[in-house]
Design a protein around this motif. Structure first.
Motif, PDB file in Angstrom:
ATOM      1  N   GLY A 215       1.000  -1.242  -0.158  1.00  0.00           N
ATOM      2  CA  GLY A 215      -0.125  -0.043   0.013  1.00  0.00           C
ATOM      3  C   GLY A 215       0.793   1.134   0.116  1.00  0.00           C
ATOM      4  O   GLY A 215       1.922   1.633  -0.657  1.00  0.00           O
ATOM      5  N   VAL A 216       0.307   2.117   0.614  1.00  0.00           N
ATOM      6  CA  VAL A 216       1.031   3.567   0.978  1.00  0.00           C
ATOM      7  C   VAL A 216       2.476   3.194   1.430  1.00  0.00           C
ATOM      8  O   VAL A 216       3.556   4.104   0.751  1.00  0.00           O
ATOM      9  CB  VAL A 216       0.247   4.617   1.712  1.00  0.00           C
ATOM     10  N   GLY A 217       2.715   2.583   2.279  1.00  0.00           N
ATOM     11  CA  GLY A 217       3.799   2.337   2.902  1.00  0.00           C
ATOM     12  C   GLY A 217       5.075   1.796   1.971  1.00  0.00           C
ATOM     13  O   GLY A 217       6.122   2.394   1.801  1.00  0.00           O
ATOM     14  N   ARG A 218       4.391   0.923   0.958  1.00  0.00           N
ATOM     15  CA  ARG A 218       5.307   0.460   0.146  1.00  0.00           C
ATOM     16  C   ARG A 218       5.757   1.605  -1.018  1.00  0.00           C
ATOM     17  O   ARG A 218       6.914   1.745  -1.405  1.00  0.00           O
ATOM     18  CB  ARG A 218       4.861  -0.634  -0.808  1.00  0.00           C
ATOM     19  N   TRP A 219       4.650   2.498  -1.361  1.00  0.00           N
ATOM     20  CA  TRP A 219       4.997   3.372  -2.307  1.00  0.00           C
ATOM     21  C   TRP A 219       6.022   4.374  -1.866  1.00  0.00           C
ATOM     22  O   TRP A 219       6.789   5.018  -2.662  1.00  0.00           O
ATOM     23  CB  TRP A 219       3.582   4.206  -2.522  1.00  0.00           C
ATOM     24  N   LEU A 220       5.921   4.859  -0.469  1.00  0.00           N
ATOM     25  CA  LEU A 220       6.777   5.709   0.347  1.00  0.00           C
ATOM     26  C   LEU A 220       8.183   5.107   0.422  1.00  0.00           C
ATOM     27  O   LEU A 220       9.212   5.964   0.163  1.00  0.00           O
ATOM     28  CB  LEU A 220       6.218   6.112   1.746  1.00  0.00           C
ATOM     29  N   TYR A 221       8.395   3.753   0.643  1.00  0.00           N
ATOM     30  CA  TYR A 221       9.617   3.335   0.748  1.00  0.00           C
ATOM     31  C   TYR A 221      10.382   3.098  -0.611  1.00  0.00           C
ATOM     32  O   TYR A 221      11.436   3.599  -0.910  1.00  0.00           O
ATOM     33  CB  TYR A 221       9.373   1.651   1.263  1.00  0.00           C
ATOM     34  N   ASN A 222       9.499   2.894  -1.446  1.00  0.00           N
ATOM     35  CA  ASN A 222      10.108   2.994  -2.992  1.00  0.00           C
ATOM     36  C   ASN A 222      10.547   4.327  -3.419  1.00  0.00           C
ATOM     37  O   ASN A 222      11.606   4.596  -4.236  1.00  0.00           O
ATOM     38  CB  ASN A 222       9.401   2.359  -4.011  1.00  0.00           C
ATOM     39  N   LEU A 223       9.560   5.123  -3.071  1.00  0.00           N
ATOM     40  CA  LEU A 223       9.948   6.682  -3.412  1.00  0.00           C
ATOM     41  C   LEU A 223      11.433   7.169  -2.555  1.00  0.00           C
ATOM     42  O   LEU A 223      12.240   7.875  -3.174  1.00  0.00           O
ATOM     43  CB  LEU A 223       8.658   7.576  -3.225  1.00  0.00           C
ATOM     44  N   ALA A 224      11.451   6.793  -1.554  1.00  0.00           N
ATOM     45  CA  ALA A 224      12.442   7.415  -0.662  1.00  0.00           C
ATOM     46  C   ALA A 224      13.857   6.597  -1.268  1.00  0.00           C
ATOM     47  O   ALA A 224      14.864   7.375  -1.195  1.00  0.00           O
ATOM     48  CB  ALA A 224      12.271   6.970   0.783  1.00  0.00           C
ATOM     49  N   HIS A 225      13.586   5.748  -1.733  1.00  0.00           N
ATOM     50  CA  HIS A 225      14.933   4.879  -2.096  1.00  0.00           C
ATOM     51  C   HIS A 225      15.374   5.082  -3.796  1.00  0.00           C
ATOM     52  O   HIS A 225      16.440   5.040  -4.078  1.00  0.00           O
ATOM     53  CB  HIS A 225      14.853   3.200  -1.848  1.00  0.00           C
ATOM     54  N   THR A 226      14.370   5.465  -4.645  1.00  0.00           N
ATOM     55  CA  THR A 226      14.500   5.550  -5.879  1.00  0.00           C
ATOM     56  C   THR A 226      14.642   7.114  -6.255  1.00  0.00           C
ATOM     57  O   THR A 226      15.403   7.445  -7.433  1.00  0.00           O
ATOM     58  CB  THR A 226      13.409   4.911  -6.795  1.00  0.00           C
ATOM     59  N   HIS A 227      13.865   7.896  -5.682  1.00  0.00           N
ATOM     60  CA  HIS A 227      13.773   9.382  -5.901  1.00  0.00           C
ATOM     61  C   HIS A 227      13.926   9.955  -4.382  1.00  0.00           C
ATOM     62  O   HIS A 227      13.059  10.798  -4.030  1.00  0.00           O
ATOM     63  CB  HIS A 227      12.603   9.796  -6.469  1.00  0.00           C
ATOM     64  N   PRO A 228      15.213  10.048  -3.705  1.00  0.00           N
ATOM     65  CA  PRO A 228      15.311  10.565  -2.637  1.00  0.00           C
ATOM     66  C   PRO A 228      15.160  12.229  -2.718  1.00  0.00           C
ATOM     67  O   PRO A 228      14.593  12.707  -1.798  1.00  0.00           O
ATOM     68  CB  PRO A 228      16.744  10.153  -2.100  1.00  0.00           C
ATOM     69  N   ALA A 229      15.608  12.901  -3.658  1.00  0.00           N
ATOM     70  CA  ALA A 229      15.131  14.251  -3.671  1.00  0.00           C
ATOM     71  C   ALA A 229      13.810  14.495  -3.646  1.00  0.00           C
ATOM     72  O   ALA A 229      13.453  15.486  -2.930  1.00  0.00           O
ATOM     73  CB  ALA A 229      16.045  14.682  -4.846  1.00  0.00           C
ATOM     74  N   PHE A 230      13.306  14.019  -4.539  1.00  0.00           N
ATOM     75  CA  PHE A 230      11.856  14.185  -4.611  1.00  0.00           C
ATOM     76  C   PHE A 230      10.916  13.849  -3.183  1.00  0.00           C
ATOM     77  O   PHE A 230      10.059  14.359  -2.852  1.00  0.00           O
ATOM     78  CB  PHE A 230      10.961  13.601  -5.992  1.00  0.00           C
ATOM     79  N   TYR A 231      11.467  12.773  -2.639  1.00  0.00           N
ATOM     80  CA  TYR A 231      10.778  12.305  -1.329  1.00  0.00           C
ATOM     81  C   TYR A 231      10.982  13.587  -0.490  1.00  0.00           C
ATOM     82  O   TYR A 231      10.172  13.837   0.330  1.00  0.00           O
ATOM     83  CB  TYR A 231      11.494  11.160  -0.982  1.00  0.00           C
ATOM     84  N   GLY A 232      12.285  13.970  -0.343  1.00  0.00           N
ATOM     85  CA  GLY A 232      12.528  15.049   0.624  1.00  0.00           C
ATOM     86  C   GLY A 232      11.810  16.185   0.300  1.00  0.00           C
ATOM     87  O   GLY A 232      11.162  16.902   1.213  1.00  0.00           O
ATOM     88  N   LEU A 233      11.433  16.682  -0.797  1.00  0.00           N
ATOM     89  CA  LEU A 233      10.676  17.810  -1.256  1.00  0.00           C
ATOM     90  C   LEU A 233       9.022  17.674  -0.841  1.00  0.00           C
ATOM     91  O   LEU A 233       8.380  18.522  -0.268  1.00  0.00           O
ATOM     92  CB  LEU A 233      10.658  18.236  -2.655  1.00  0.00           C
TER      93      LEU A 233
END
Length: 255
Positions: A215-233
């Motif tokens: 779910g959302v947890g998996r999406w956020l986890y993948n986002l943090a590892h594949t696009h860390p800059a976008f995740y930070g913003l």
């Protein structure tokens, strides 16, 4: 529900009576665990049967050990001391391999169901599952660091020793329930079942349990590892928006 599982095991037992090379028939209530944003733990029922075999058809009773372990990984343990009124890290030992989660359930007290040699060979106890090969020469009592890891994770519910939690009926059917806490790490967990007699392991079987974020947890986890800059913003934007909402709510209450 448990009655259904036991009946299922009995069917498997009858089907496979001719295959004497395997002495344990094993089943799990679930082979996958999904970690969602609201995951608050789970329970896994481990059940099975011991097939009739000349090696165990004696007057000596058998025992069953069930373990569930997360993947092992390195961890650093620190020793703190109080200096000038402040607690600071003074010594560190790198534990080579330690599971984040480990549970061991037995039919009787641990020391009664397995001897030290079998424990060493199969790494069954919590202490044997932790591997710490070397420590800095200047560190006193390096074994205390491993004990500290065990103590901390026991307090967190991550290390569980459950004597008598495995129910064995008529020396054939066994079952137990293991509670998985909410603070699990994802990975491929291994469930192992040991059949012992007079402290010696006479049969062994293992299977895997897939623990993954969904779910959302998996999406956020993948986002943090594949696009860390976008995740930070994105995190910054959410924090600003939450602060703005809190300020608006505070103004509304005051007015």
């Amino acid at each position: 529900m448990r009655t259904v599982y036991i009946c299922f095991v009995i069917v498997l037992l009858l089907i496979s009576r001719t295959a004497l090379s395997q002495e344990i028939v094993l089943g799990l209530s679930k082979n996958e665990v999904g970690i969602t944003a609201f995951f608050d733990g789970s329970e896994i029922l481990v059940f099975g049967a011991i097939k009739p075999n000349k090696a165990i058809e004696t007057n000596v009773p058998v025992d069953v050990i069930v373990t569930i372990a997360s993947p092992r990984q390195p961890v650093t343990a620190w020793r703190k001391e109080k200096k000038f009124g402040i607690w600071v890290n003074v010594d560190a030992v790198e534990i080579d391999l330690a599971p984040n989660f480990y549970a061991v359930a037995t039919t009787a007290p641990f020391n009664q169901v397995v001897n030290a040699v079998s424990d060493l060979r199969h790494s069954i106890s919590v202490e044997r599952m932790i591997r710490s090969v070397g420590a800095p020469m200047e560190v006193d009592e390096p074994n205390e660091f491993s004990k500290a890891i065990i103590r901390i994770r026991q307090d967190q519910g991550l290390y569980q020793t459950l004597p008598g939690a495995v129910i064995l009926k008529e020396n054939m059917l066994f079952s137990t329930a293991v509670t998985l806490p909410s603070n699990l790490l994802e990975g491929e967990y291994v469930a192992r079942i040991f059949l012992t007699k007079e402290g010696d392991v006479i049969s062994y079987h293992e299977t895997t349990i897939d623990v993954r974020k969904v779910g959302v947890g998996r999406w956020l986890y993948n986002l943090a590892h594949t696009h860390p800059a976008f995740y930070g913003l994105l995190s910054l934007a959410v924090a600003i928006f939450a602060g703005w909402l809190a300020a608006m709510a505070f103004r509304a209450v005051r007015s």
